[in-house]
Design a protein around this motif. Sequence first.
Motif, short mmCIF file in Angstrom:
data_model
loop_
_atom_site.label_atom_id
_atom_site.label_comp_id
_atom_site.label_asym_id
_atom_site.label_seq_id
_atom_site.Cartn_x
_atom_site.Cartn_y
_atom_site.Cartn_z
N TRP A 1 37.10 35.72 42.56
CA TRP A 1 37.83 36.12 41.36
C TRP A 1 37.08 37.24 40.66
O TRP A 1 35.89 37.13 40.37
CB TRP A 1 38.03 34.93 40.42
CG TRP A 1 38.98 33.94 41.01
CD1 TRP A 1 38.69 32.96 41.93
CD2 TRP A 1 40.39 33.87 40.76
NE1 TRP A 1 39.83 32.28 42.25
CE2 TRP A 1 40.89 32.80 41.56
CE3 TRP A 1 41.26 34.58 39.95
CZ2 TRP A 1 42.24 32.44 41.56
CZ3 TRP A 1 42.60 34.23 39.94
CH2 TRP A 1 43.08 33.17 40.75
N TYR B 1 37.68 29.06 46.72
CA TYR B 1 39.11 29.22 46.96
C TYR B 1 39.35 29.81 48.35
O TYR B 1 38.63 30.71 48.79
CB TYR B 1 39.73 30.16 45.91
CG TYR B 1 39.75 29.60 44.51
CD1 TYR B 1 40.91 29.04 43.98
CD2 TYR B 1 38.61 29.63 43.71
CE1 TYR B 1 40.94 28.54 42.68
CE2 TYR B 1 38.62 29.13 42.42
CZ TYR B 1 39.79 28.58 41.91
OH TYR B 1 39.81 28.08 40.63
N TYR B 2 40.38 29.30 49.02
CA TYR B 2 40.75 29.80 50.34
C TYR B 2 42.26 30.03 50.38
O TYR B 2 43.04 29.21 49.89
CB TYR B 2 40.37 28.80 51.43
CG TYR B 2 38.88 28.63 51.60
CD1 TYR B 2 38.18 29.37 52.54
CD2 TYR B 2 38.17 27.72 50.81
CE1 TYR B 2 36.81 29.22 52.70
CE2 TYR B 2 36.80 27.56 50.97
CZ TYR B 2 36.12 28.32 51.90
OH TYR B 2 34.76 28.17 52.04
N LEU B 3 42.64 31.14 50.98
CA LEU B 3 44.06 31.43 51.20
C LEU B 3 44.36 31.23 52.68
O LEU B 3 43.88 31.96 53.53
CB LEU B 3 44.39 32.86 50.78
CG LEU B 3 45.88 33.24 50.90
CD1 LEU B 3 46.73 32.42 49.93
CD2 LEU B 3 46.08 34.73 50.64
N ILE C 1 47.44 28.48 48.95
CA ILE C 1 46.20 28.65 48.22
C ILE C 1 45.56 27.27 48.02
O ILE C 1 46.20 26.33 47.58
CB ILE C 1 46.42 29.38 46.88
CG1 ILE C 1 45.11 29.56 46.14
CG2 ILE C 1 47.46 28.69 46.02
CD1 ILE C 1 44.12 30.48 46.82
N PRO D 1 42.41 37.35 41.79
CA PRO D 1 41.67 37.04 43.01
C PRO D 1 41.54 38.28 43.90
O PRO D 1 42.33 39.21 43.82
CB PRO D 1 42.56 35.99 43.69
CG PRO D 1 43.94 36.33 43.23
CD PRO D 1 43.80 36.83 41.83
N THR D 2 40.54 38.27 44.74
CA THR D 2 40.33 39.32 45.72
C THR D 2 39.65 38.71 46.94
O THR D 2 39.30 37.52 46.94
CB THR D 2 39.45 40.45 45.13
OG1 THR D 2 39.39 41.53 46.08
CG2 THR D 2 38.05 39.97 44.80
N TYR D 3 39.47 39.48 48.00
CA TYR D 3 38.82 38.97 49.21
C TYR D 3 38.00 40.06 49.87
O TYR D 3 38.09 41.21 49.50
CB TYR D 3 39.85 38.41 50.19
CG TYR D 3 40.95 39.35 50.58
CD1 TYR D 3 40.81 40.23 51.67
CD2 TYR D 3 42.16 39.38 49.87
CE1 TYR D 3 41.82 41.09 52.03
CE2 TYR D 3 43.18 40.24 50.23
CZ TYR D 3 43.01 41.09 51.31
OH TYR D 3 44.02 41.95 51.65
N LYS E 1 41.36 33.02 54.51
CA LYS E 1 40.41 33.97 53.92
C LYS E 1 39.84 33.33 52.67
O LYS E 1 40.59 32.74 51.87
CB LYS E 1 41.08 35.29 53.53
CG LYS E 1 41.34 36.25 54.69
CD LYS E 1 41.89 37.55 54.16
CE LYS E 1 42.08 38.56 55.28
NZ LYS E 1 40.78 39.04 55.81
N ARG E 2 38.52 33.46 52.48
CA ARG E 2 37.94 33.00 51.23
C ARG E 2 38.25 34.02 50.13
O ARG E 2 38.12 35.24 50.34
CB ARG E 2 36.43 32.83 51.37
CG ARG E 2 35.82 32.22 50.11
CD ARG E 2 34.34 31.98 50.24
NE ARG E 2 33.79 31.61 48.96
CZ ARG E 2 32.49 31.51 48.69
NH1 ARG E 2 31.61 31.74 49.65
NH2 ARG E 2 32.07 31.18 47.48
N LEU E 3 38.67 33.52 48.98
CA LEU E 3 38.99 34.39 47.85
C LEU E 3 37.90 34.31 46.79
O LEU E 3 37.25 33.28 46.61
CB LEU E 3 40.33 33.98 47.22
CG LEU E 3 41.57 34.03 48.11
CD1 LEU E 3 42.83 33.80 47.26
CD2 LEU E 3 41.68 35.36 48.86
#
Length: 321
Positions: A314, A291-293, A283, A319-321, A310-312
Motif C-alpha cells: 500500500w 495482502y495478495y491478489l 483480494i 495498493p501497488t505491486y 501477486k503480493r500487494l
Amino acid sequence: MLKKKLLILTAFLGALIGYVSAQEKPNMYFTDTSSGRPIAKDPKVVYFNGKYLMYYSIPGKTDEGWKIGIAQSKNLQQWDKIGELNKVAAYEKNGLCAPGAIVRGDTLHLFYQTYGNGPKDAICHAYSTDGIHFTRDHTNPIFHPSGSWNNGRAIDAEVAFYKDRYYLYFATRDPSGEIQMQGVAEAPRESDFSRESWKQVSDQPILKPELPWEGKCIEAASIIEKNGTLYMFYAGSYNNAPQQIGLAKSLDGIHWERTAKTPFLPNGKVGEWNHSESGHPDIFKDKNGQYYLFYQGNNNNGESWYLANKRLFWKETLPTY
C-alpha cells in the motif's frame, strides 16, 4: 579455444533461457487436470481452521457441467487439491462454479452460482465446519436480481461485511443479455444468508463498463476494507478479450469510483503465461497483515487456465505491486 568459447556461449544461452522461462511463470502457478485439460478458474482464498483453503471453478468431463475444486496450502504458493463440490441438487443439474466465501465464527460460508441456465443462473449458499463437506441452504437459490435494468441473472458472488451489514456483490446483464455489470444486495449482521435475508440495494448497476479496455463486461468483484474504505478489484472485458483487472473504491459499499482509467493489473505481453488475460481477481489479507491478489490467466485463448497471485503493498491509500 573455439570449442571452449562455444561451451561458454552454450552455457550462457542455457542460463538465459532458464532465466526467461522462470520469469514467464509466477511463483504460484496452479491448475487442475481432472477434466482432462489444465483448467482452474475463479479463485477464492480464505484462512480457516489453521490452513489456507482455495475454492475454484473446474469444468467437468463431457456433459458433466462445471464444479468447484478445493485446494489447501501452507504458504499461499504451493497448493494441493483436497476435494470437490459437485452437483447434488436439482438447481445445480447444469453445473455450479465461481465460488465466493467468508468465515464467520467456526463456520465457512460459500456463495456460488448455478451455471448453464442463461438468465436464470442465480446465487446459492452452502456452509461447512471443515471447509470440505458442505450443507446446502434449504432456500437455494438465495438471490437473483429484479428490475427492468437487468435480465434476472446473478453470477460471481462476493460477500463482504461493512458498517454492520453484509453486502452481496454480483454480476448481471442488461435486458438484452449483452452487457455484464455489477449489482449489490444487503443483509443484516444477524443474517443466516437465506433467501429472505437479502434485499437488493439499487435499481441500477453500481458499476458498468465505460472505459475502452472494459469492453462489454465488468464482473467478478472482489472486495476488501482498509481504513474505512472499500476497495473493489474487478474483471474488465469478457474472458480472453483480453480480460484485465481494474480497481474502484467506495465509502458506502454502493457508490463506486474507479481509481484509474487503466487496468490495475493488465494482461501479459506476447509469449508470457497470461498474454490472453489476467482475470477474475480475489483480494486476500493474510493473518500476518500481508495482502495478495489472486487471479486467473492463460496464453492460448482459454485452452488452459492457471491461477497465480501477486503480493500487494500500500502506497498511501492505494495498493501497488
